[in-house]
Design a protein around this motif. Structure first.
Motif, PDB file in Angstrom:
ATOM      1  N   ILE A  25       0.837  -1.203   0.000  1.00  0.00           N
ATOM      2  CA  ILE A  25       0.000   0.000   0.000  1.00  0.00           C
ATOM      3  C   ILE A  25       0.872   1.254   0.000  1.00  0.00           C
ATOM      4  CG2 ILE A  25      -1.658   1.331   1.391  1.00  0.00           C
ATOM      5  CD1 ILE A  25      -2.899  -1.477   2.130  1.00  0.00           C
ATOM      6  N   TYR A  30      -2.371  -1.876  -4.430  1.00  0.00           N
ATOM      7  CA  TYR A  30      -3.523  -2.222  -3.601  1.00  0.00           C
ATOM      8  C   TYR A  30      -3.985  -3.641  -3.901  1.00  0.00           C
ATOM      9  CZ  TYR A  30      -3.155   2.758  -2.963  1.00  0.00           C
ATOM     10  OH  TYR A  30      -2.668   4.009  -2.682  1.00  0.00           O
ATOM     11  N   ASN A  33      -5.603  -6.532   1.347  1.00  0.00           N
ATOM     12  CA  ASN A  33      -6.294  -5.597   2.237  1.00  0.00           C
ATOM     13  C   ASN A  33      -6.720  -6.329   3.514  1.00  0.00           C
ATOM     14  OD1 ASN A  33      -8.647  -7.083   1.576  1.00  0.00           O
ATOM     15  ND2 ASN A  33      -9.076  -5.737  -0.152  1.00  0.00           N
TER      16      ASN A  33
END
Length: 167
Positions: A25, A30, A33
């Motif tokens: 990140i 990305y 997560n």
């Protein structure tokens, strides 16, 4: 040393993947997560004997999942080999403190040697379309790009599928 992970080591593996997610990140990648990778995935990997850890002086610094199970997201990919016996690689991670030292290469060497020993037709995997370093890594190892898939809970961007023919 690379060996099968134990259930008690899932917390350590999660800490490694979380540290990797933070670093990605920071680099505007990305890919991972809070939802992925998750404990349930690693619990399943351990119970099926598919999660391996890389240790240095008894400290876990990385992991790889080597599975024979084809995820449904791969069904529409035009692979270079017919469906038979394949390995599917998931959740490759090296703790950021140990990255860029050849440890990911060691994990992939291990997976490829295991595939040869077990007469697997090919190794299939996916990597994030925005992670150029990973793409170069797999291409340099002889993997061929075969298509793209989406994991909307992970990212709005696609993931590229790659395959290395073994036999």
């Amino acid at each position: 040393m690379i060996r099968k992970a134990k259930p008690s080591e899932i917390v350590q593996v999660m800490a490694i993947t979380r540290a990797c997610a933070v670093k990605m990140i920071e680099n505007k990648i990305y890919q991972w997560n809070d939802e992925y990778p998750n404990i349930k995935a690693f619990e399943k990997d351990v119970s099926s004997g598919e999660l391996y850890v890389l240790t240095i002086s008894k400290t876990i610094i990385g992991c790889i999942t080597i599975s024979e199970e084809k995820d449904i997201e791969y069904n529409d990919i035009e692979w270079n080999t017919k469906d038979s016996k394949h390995y599917y690689i998931h959740r490759v991670a090296i703790h950021p403190d140990f990255q860029h030292q050849g440890y990911a290469k060691r994990l992939m060497d291990f997976a490829e040697m295991l595939a040869i020993q077990n007469n697997v037709s090919s190794i299939r995997l996916d990597t994030f379309s925005q992670n150029l370093r990973n793409q170069k890594f797999y291409l340099a190892r002889g993997y061929l790009k075969t298509g793209e898939i989406y994991f909307p809970r992970q990212s709005e961007f696609s993931f590229y599928c790659y395959e290395l023919i073994i036999t």
